[in-house]
Design an enzyme around this catalytic site. Sequence first.
Site, PDB file in Angstrom:
ATOM      1  N   ARG A   4       8.592 -24.740  34.352  1.00 28.13           N
ATOM      2  CA  ARG A   4       8.171 -23.636  33.363  1.00 28.13           C
ATOM      3  C   ARG A   4       6.839 -23.322  33.628  1.00 28.13           C
ATOM      4  O   ARG A   4       6.907 -23.473  34.967  1.00 28.13           O
ATOM      5  CB  ARG A   4       7.108 -24.465  31.198  1.00 28.13           C
ATOM      6  CG  ARG A   4       6.996 -25.576  32.546  1.00 28.13           C
ATOM      7  CD  ARG A   4       6.849 -26.346  30.909  1.00 28.13           C
ATOM      8  NE  ARG A   4       6.003 -27.934  31.120  1.00 28.13           N
ATOM      9  CZ  ARG A   4       7.195 -29.121  30.977  1.00 28.13           C
ATOM     10  NH1 ARG A   4       7.772 -28.970  30.009  1.00 28.13           N
ATOM     11  NH2 ARG A   4       6.197 -30.398  31.660  1.00 28.13           N
ATOM     12  N   HIS A  55      -0.339 -38.331  44.947  1.00 28.70           N
ATOM     13  CA  HIS A  55      -1.468 -36.761  45.647  1.00 28.70           C
ATOM     14  C   HIS A  55      -2.205 -36.919  46.999  1.00 28.70           C
ATOM     15  O   HIS A  55      -1.692 -35.648  47.390  1.00 28.70           O
ATOM     16  CB  HIS A  55      -2.706 -37.058  44.680  1.00 28.70           C
ATOM     17  CG  HIS A  55      -2.325 -36.975  43.057  1.00 28.70           C
ATOM     18  ND1 HIS A  55      -1.647 -36.386  42.785  1.00 28.70           N
ATOM     19  CD2 HIS A  55      -2.463 -37.717  42.767  1.00 28.70           C
ATOM     20  CE1 HIS A  55      -1.508 -35.945  41.352  1.00 28.70           C
ATOM     21  NE2 HIS A  55      -1.648 -37.463  40.706  1.00 28.70           N
ATOM     22  N   ASP A 104       4.550 -30.116  41.278  1.00 19.26           N
ATOM     23  CA  ASP A 104       4.265 -30.858  40.646  1.00 19.26           C
ATOM     24  C   ASP A 104       5.533 -31.621  40.815  1.00 19.26           C
ATOM     25  O   ASP A 104       5.993 -31.782  41.505  1.00 19.26           O
ATOM     26  CB  ASP A 104       5.631 -30.315  39.124  1.00 19.26           C
ATOM     27  CG  ASP A 104       4.923 -31.074  38.150  1.00 19.26           C
ATOM     28  OD1 ASP A 104       4.690 -32.142  37.871  1.00 19.26           O
ATOM     29  OD2 ASP A 104       5.650 -31.120  37.329  1.00 19.26           O
ATOM     30  N   LEU A 106      -2.798 -16.087  56.905  1.00 24.80           N
ATOM     31  CA  LEU A 106      -2.451 -16.180  55.795  1.00 24.80           C
ATOM     32  C   LEU A 106      -3.577 -16.038  54.703  1.00 24.80           C
ATOM     33  O   LEU A 106      -4.859 -16.923  55.026  1.00 24.80           O
ATOM     34  CB  LEU A 106      -1.704 -17.836  55.449  1.00 24.80           C
ATOM     35  CG  LEU A 106      -1.301 -18.087  54.222  1.00 24.80           C
ATOM     36  CD1 LEU A 106       0.066 -17.570  53.844  1.00 24.80           C
ATOM     37  CD2 LEU A 106      -1.010 -19.602  54.263  1.00 24.80           C
TER      38      LEU A 106
END
Length: 259
Positions: free
Chosen positions: A197, A40, A23, A134
């Site tokens: 959150r 972005h 975020d 991974l």
Amino acid sequence: MAHSNNPIPADPSHPRHIAVVMDGNGRWASKRMLPRAAGHKAGVNATRALVESCARRSIAALTIFAFSSENWKRPSTEVNHLMTLFVKTLATEIDKLHAQQVRVVFIGDRNRFDEKLRQGISAAEQLTKNNTGLALNIAANYGGRWDIVNACKILANQVSAGSITAGAIDETTFSEQLCLAGLPAPDLFIRTGGERRISNFLVWQCAYSELYFCDTLWPDFNDAELARALDWYATRQRRFGKIAEQVGGESSESQQGAG
Ligand code: FPP
């Protein structure tokens, strides 16, 4: 969907699986008087660095939240930009990921994506499916509640077809129908950007994850920031409902609670 061919390190101070809510791209751009798209783009660079850091640090699995089911509510220009960025990023990064032995899986409802992106997703999964490094899960049009409802539908269909009984459904059989079946649940959940959150990310799978929140905006998250999160994780005592003495630790104040 299953990732069970990945060797999972057993060291309890080292997470096997990390989940990340990336975020802060928009705020990173605004602070520089740049369009959100620039945030972005910078976010992609941070994501690439994170994948490399996790691979180097022998993290078995990394699950990143690229686009939530709720992100469709953003202005259409931003949604379109993100879709184009995903297609472009997949095309430019996939060969390098493959060379690094990264196994790429997308989780979420891909039906809403256009044909070009769906093709890019399938090609990336197909190319990397036998890789043993991974496990990189990219959550795109993903929502934790969607994942749970989807698992319910699969099980309900199996019950009506008579292949299982309702009584046979338990936490194990249920989680086998979730997107990350075959992987250990995330040990460490990281969210950048200052919010505290979960935002409908892996709501079932993160029931016992250690939750790490930092104010760093996603494009600024780097290996040093990851090291800070890992150092914090190493201080946590994971009790899964037991008391400190049962898991071989001290019962310090910070370790009290429901476990
Ligand atoms: C949240 O920041 C970020 C997103 C919704 C997009 C995340 C995508 C990337 C980092 C690119 C990753 C690319 C691939 C191919 C996996 P925000 O826009 O909500 O930031 P804000 O809260 O500051 O507005």
